[in-house]
Design a protein around this motif. Structure first.
Motif, PDB file in Angstrom:
ATOM      1  N   LEU A  11       0.822  -1.210   0.000  1.00 53.43           N
ATOM      2  CA  LEU A  11       0.000   0.000   0.000  1.00 53.43           C
ATOM      3  C   LEU A  11       0.856   1.261   0.000  1.00 53.43           C
ATOM      4  O   LEU A  11       0.495   2.285  -0.589  1.00 53.43           O
ATOM      5  CB  LEU A  11      -0.927  -0.005   1.217  1.00 53.43           C
ATOM      6  N   ASP A  12       2.027   1.189   0.676  1.00 44.01           N
ATOM      7  CA  ASP A  12       2.947   2.330   0.680  1.00 44.01           C
ATOM      8  C   ASP A  12       3.487   2.591  -0.724  1.00 44.01           C
ATOM      9  O   ASP A  12       3.516   3.741  -1.189  1.00 44.01           O
ATOM     10  CB  ASP A  12       4.120   2.066   1.631  1.00 44.01           C
ATOM     11  N   TYR A  13       3.896   1.524  -1.383  1.00 49.51           N
ATOM     12  CA  TYR A  13       4.400   1.680  -2.748  1.00 49.51           C
ATOM     13  C   TYR A  13       3.300   2.195  -3.676  1.00 49.51           C
ATOM     14  O   TYR A  13       3.557   2.978  -4.595  1.00 49.51           O
ATOM     15  CB  TYR A  13       4.950   0.350  -3.263  1.00 49.51           C
ATOM     16  N   LEU A  14       2.070   1.762  -3.425  1.00 52.04           N
ATOM     17  CA  LEU A  14       0.943   2.229  -4.226  1.00 52.04           C
ATOM     18  C   LEU A  14       0.740   3.729  -4.035  1.00 52.04           C
ATOM     19  O   LEU A  14       0.502   4.462  -5.001  1.00 52.04           O
ATOM     20  CB  LEU A  14      -0.327   1.468  -3.839  1.00 52.04           C
ATOM     21  N   ALA A  15       0.845   4.202  -2.790  1.00 54.53           N
ATOM     22  CA  ALA A  15       0.671   5.630  -2.508  1.00 54.53           C
ATOM     23  C   ALA A  15       1.760   6.456  -3.187  1.00 54.53           C
ATOM     24  O   ALA A  15       1.486   7.495  -3.789  1.00 54.53           O
ATOM     25  CB  ALA A  15       0.686   5.871  -0.997  1.00 54.53           C
ATOM     26  N   ILE A  16       3.021   5.992  -3.071  1.00 58.12           N
ATOM     27  CA  ILE A  16       4.125   6.713  -3.706  1.00 58.12           C
ATOM     28  C   ILE A  16       3.962   6.705  -5.225  1.00 58.12           C
ATOM     29  O   ILE A  16       4.121   7.727  -5.898  1.00 58.12           O
ATOM     30  CB  ILE A  16       5.473   6.084  -3.307  1.00 58.12           C
ATOM     31  N   GLY A  17       3.618   5.523  -5.774  1.00 56.98           N
ATOM     32  CA  GLY A  17       3.426   5.431  -7.219  1.00 56.98           C
ATOM     33  C   GLY A  17       2.284   6.299  -7.705  1.00 56.98           C
ATOM     34  O   GLY A  17       2.387   6.954  -8.757  1.00 56.98           O
ATOM     35  N   ALA A  18       1.184   6.337  -6.938  1.00 55.96           N
ATOM     36  CA  ALA A  18       0.035   7.153  -7.326  1.00 55.96           C
ATOM     37  C   ALA A  18       0.390   8.638  -7.310  1.00 55.96           C
ATOM     38  O   ALA A  18      -0.030   9.412  -8.185  1.00 55.96           O
ATOM     39  CB  ALA A  18      -1.138   6.887  -6.382  1.00 55.96           C
ATOM     40  N   PHE A  19       1.198   9.033  -6.323  1.00 59.91           N
ATOM     41  CA  PHE A  19       1.605  10.432  -6.248  1.00 59.91           C
ATOM     42  C   PHE A  19       2.415  10.834  -7.471  1.00 59.91           C
ATOM     43  O   PHE A  19       2.119  11.841  -8.131  1.00 59.91           O
ATOM     44  CB  PHE A  19       2.424  10.677  -4.980  1.00 59.91           C
ATOM     45  N   GLY A 361       1.598   1.149   5.622  1.00 59.59           N
ATOM     46  CA  GLY A 361       0.392   1.475   4.877  1.00 59.59           C
ATOM     47  C   GLY A 361       0.184   2.968   4.758  1.00 59.59           C
ATOM     48  O   GLY A 361      -0.392   3.448   3.779  1.00 59.59           O
ATOM     49  N   LEU A 362       0.670   3.723   5.788  1.00 60.40           N
ATOM     50  CA  LEU A 362       0.600   5.191   5.725  1.00 60.40           C
ATOM     51  C   LEU A 362       1.959   5.812   5.424  1.00 60.40           C
ATOM     52  O   LEU A 362       2.051   6.994   5.137  1.00 60.40           O
ATOM     53  CB  LEU A 362       0.080   5.760   7.048  1.00 60.40           C
ATOM     54  N   GLY A 364       3.896   5.447   2.951  1.00 64.27           N
ATOM     55  CA  GLY A 364       4.003   5.907   1.568  1.00 64.27           C
ATOM     56  C   GLY A 364       3.510   7.329   1.414  1.00 64.27           C
ATOM     57  O   GLY A 364       4.103   8.132   0.690  1.00 64.27           O
ATOM     58  N   LEU A 365       2.427   7.676   2.121  1.00 65.43           N
ATOM     59  CA  LEU A 365       1.897   9.039   2.063  1.00 65.43           C
ATOM     60  C   LEU A 365       2.899  10.030   2.628  1.00 65.43           C
ATOM     61  O   LEU A 365       3.111  11.111   2.067  1.00 65.43           O
ATOM     62  CB  LEU A 365       0.584   9.116   2.843  1.00 65.43           C
ATOM     63  N   LEU A 366       3.532   9.647   3.744  1.00 61.37           N
ATOM     64  CA  LEU A 366       4.508  10.545   4.380  1.00 61.37           C
ATOM     65  C   LEU A 366       5.732  10.738   3.502  1.00 61.37           C
ATOM     66  O   LEU A 366       6.278  11.841   3.392  1.00 61.37           O
ATOM     67  CB  LEU A 366       4.914   9.998   5.738  1.00 61.37           C
ATOM     68  N   LEU A 367       6.187   9.667   2.878  1.00 56.72           N
ATOM     69  CA  LEU A 367       7.329   9.779   1.980  1.00 56.72           C
ATOM     70  C   LEU A 367       6.962  10.594   0.747  1.00 56.72           C
ATOM     71  O   LEU A 367       7.778  11.373   0.246  1.00 56.72           O
ATOM     72  CB  LEU A 367       7.812   8.392   1.574  1.00 56.72           C
ATOM     73  N   ALA A 368       5.733  10.441   0.258  1.00 52.34           N
ATOM     74  CA  ALA A 368       5.285  11.251  -0.869  1.00 52.34           C
ATOM     75  C   ALA A 368       5.296  12.727  -0.497  1.00 52.34           C
ATOM     76  O   ALA A 368       5.657  13.592  -1.309  1.00 52.34           O
ATOM     77  CB  ALA A 368       3.889  10.819  -1.311  1.00 52.34           C
TER      78      ALA A 368
END
Length: 586
Positions: A11-19, A361-362, A364-368
């Motif tokens: 989910l983290d990778y998904l968030a970074i990829g989506a960003f 899971g969250l 990825g958002l913080l790294l984005a």
């Protein structure tokens, strides 16, 4: 301080990829056709709406020096670091009411261009060269280093690999689509930064509150522990009083915005001159900040954009200061180690909070949010620096008759070269030691005073001439270098001279005096150098247009509420009101 090992879930990778996917779509969409002309590429065709102007203005300002350096400084110094956010109320108000109508009426692409019209070509070239140098050294290299520090801490990446990767990924849209791509991707980025940053703050307060506690409980605990009246928190402040307040014998108040004259970062005595020197240079003269204002589609959009930016500044300490105070509340032992290790350790605060508090899971958002902060600043600085190189150096000095297509081509090539140099320098910033945030702020304090003094005097007083301006720039930098040499060679320099804000204030007052005296002793400027488009004419300058048609869309309404809010914050965190609230110990 022990922390958990860092891991990312799908989910983290998904968030970074989506960003990054969304960022790419926005950058491509906004940059289509922007290489058709220099106005499109460098000023986005002057069609940016207010929310893009304001969002881009803030996104350009926030970077790794905030998430890494400012949070680190808040661990060490407390709430006072917020003054560097809320103090912008003065500069932003000057922008809204005076500088924006003035700069738009001057119809310039760059601030160096204005300096040539008002003074002379030599001043334009000096400012252009100094801007390029400061952008590369004080902005790009430091920002890339801060991001690399985070990646190295999180994933164990080699610092050089991290710097190179960040530079290439971050600079791509500035090179492709110019200011339009930069500004629209900035709007997306600032939204992600706010959401991601607030997530860290909420999780930190929840950790302080413990099981069954509320966020309000966590906030009270944070305030109480940062007041440092007992336990390890009191000890952490007591053993570092000399470092925290530059030798002031009084107890250090971590919950006050207003600090003693010896405070290393925000001495209250220098607040106004520091804002009028560094603040004016950074927010008005600095091309990478003012460029989005010059690209606004109307005067209303330019002014309301800065009002919007001001409101974001109001909440920024929740993202860039409160996490540092939470970390101090959780781990006061950070300040109990050797002082030369305290600041580097504190600079790891954001990364440590992610490691210890943010669930898989969250993350990825913080790294984005962190990556977004880095890419927005790199994009903005690249675009503005290439603008100066192209229009103020290449066109002005080498090819005055260059075509639009040629100018855009030079802008693209110069962006690539500037990025490469910044990547190279970014790998060496860490060797300087100390705090990343203080490193950047000290550079601002060196570059800003001479140009800010010349600019402010030049637009307010028609008697100021080019000779006075040139002598001021040269002598101002000379004084700045002399102060730095004295501070490095003196066995025990006076405590009041250590803060870079005090150094900047002394230099600013010196430059005001030099510019005034030399101008009065030499010939007055020519008539075409002091027209109503280049200097303020209080009788003809229409400051009341472009304010909005209805009260709820009015610049006056939202600016007034902004002023009231910041003044209220100043009062609450003045060092007198908060203790009287008698917050219960939890």
């Amino acid at each position: 301080m022990g922390v958990e090992s860092f891991a990312l879930a799908p989910l983290d990778y998904l968030a970074i990829g989506a960003f990054f996917a969304t960022l790419s779509i926005v950058g491509y969409w906004a940059g289509r056709g922007e290489q058709a002309s220099s106005t499109e590429y460098f000023l986005a065709g002057k069609k940016l709406p207010w929310y893009v102007v304001g969002g881009s203005f803030i996104a350009s300002n926030i970077s790794s020096d905030h998430f890494i350096g400012m949070i680190g400084s808040a661990v060490v110094f407390g709430i006072s670091v917020s003054m560097l956010e809320w103090g912008n109320v003065i500069t932003f108000s000057l922008l809204i009411w005076f500088f924006i109508p003035f700069l738009l009426s001057a119809k310039v692409f760059t601030t160096p261009e204005y300096l040539e019209l008002r003074f002379n070509a030599a001043l334009r070239q000096i400012f252009a060269v100094v801007t390029v140098i400061s952008n590369v050294v004080a902005f790009l290299a430091a920002v890339l280093y801060g991001g690399a520090l985070a990646l190295s801490s999180l994933f164990g990446w080699d610092p050089w690999f991290a710097v190179i990767t960040l530079g290439i990924v971050s600079g791509i849209w500035a090179i492709y689509g110019g200011l339009s791509s930069v500004a629209w991707t900035d709007l997306l980025t600032v939204a992600v930064m706010i959401v991601g940053g607030l997530t860290v703050t909420i999780l930190g307060l929840d950790a302080l509150a413990g099981d069954g506690g509320s966020l309000i409980d966590g906030f009270r605990i944070m305030i109480e522990r940062n007041q440092a009246t007992h336990g390890q928190w009191a000890e952490a402040v007591a053993v570092n009083t000399d470092h925290l307040a530059g030798g002031d014998a009084d107890a250090y108040d971590r919950m006050s915005l207003f600090q003693a004259a010896t405070h290393p970062i925000v001495p209250a005595i220098s607040l106004i001159p520091f804002i009028l020197s560094v603040g004016v240079w950074y927010n008005v003269l600095n091309q990478f900040m003012i460029q989005r204002v010059l690209g606004a589609r109307s005067e209303y959009d330019a002014r309301m954009g800065i009002v919007f930016a001001g409101w974001i500044k109001v909440i920024m300490p929740l993202i860039t200061v409160v996490p540092g105070m939470i970390l101090f509340a959780l781990h006061p032992e950070i300040l109990l180690g050797p002082w030369d290790q305290v600041k580097p350790e504190a600079d790891k605060g954001y990364v440590r909070l992610i490691q210890s508090l943010v669930p898989v899971g969250l993350r990825g958002l913080l790294l984005a949010a962190l990556f977004g902060a880095i890419q927005s600043t790199v994009n903005s600085v690249l675009n503005s620096t290439s603008t100066i190189v192209t229009l103020d150096i290449y066109k002005r000095m080498f090819r005055p008759q260059a075509s639009d297509r040629d100018l855009v081509r030079v802008g693209v090539v110069s962006s690539i070269i500037i990025l490469a140099i910044s990547i190279l320098l970014g790998g060496f910033v860490g060797r300087l030691g100390g705090s990343l945030f203080e490193y950047i702020q000290s550079l601002y304090a060196f570059f800003a005073p001479p140009f800010a003094a010349v600019f402010v005097l030049g637009i307010l007083w028609r008697r100021i001439n080019g000779t006075g301006a040139l002598v001021t720039i040269i002598s101002g930098f000379g004084l700045g270098i002399a102060i730095k040499l004295y501070m490095s060679l003196a066995a025990t320099p006076p405590a009041w001279l250590v803060p870079y804000a005090n150094q900047a204030s002394i230099n600013w007052f010196f430059c005001l005096a030099v510019c005034s005296c030399v101008s009065l002793l030499t010939a007055p400027p020519r008539a075409e150098q002091v027209t109503d488009q280049l200097t303020f004419n209080w009788h003809k300058m229409n400051l009341w247009k472009g304010l909005g048609d209805r009260w709820y869309t009015s610049v006056v309404t939202w600016w007034g509420l902004f002023i009231v809010t910041v003044v209220a914050l100043f009062i609450v965190f003045s060092g007198f009101v908060l203790p009287s609230l008698a917050l219960p110990s939890l």
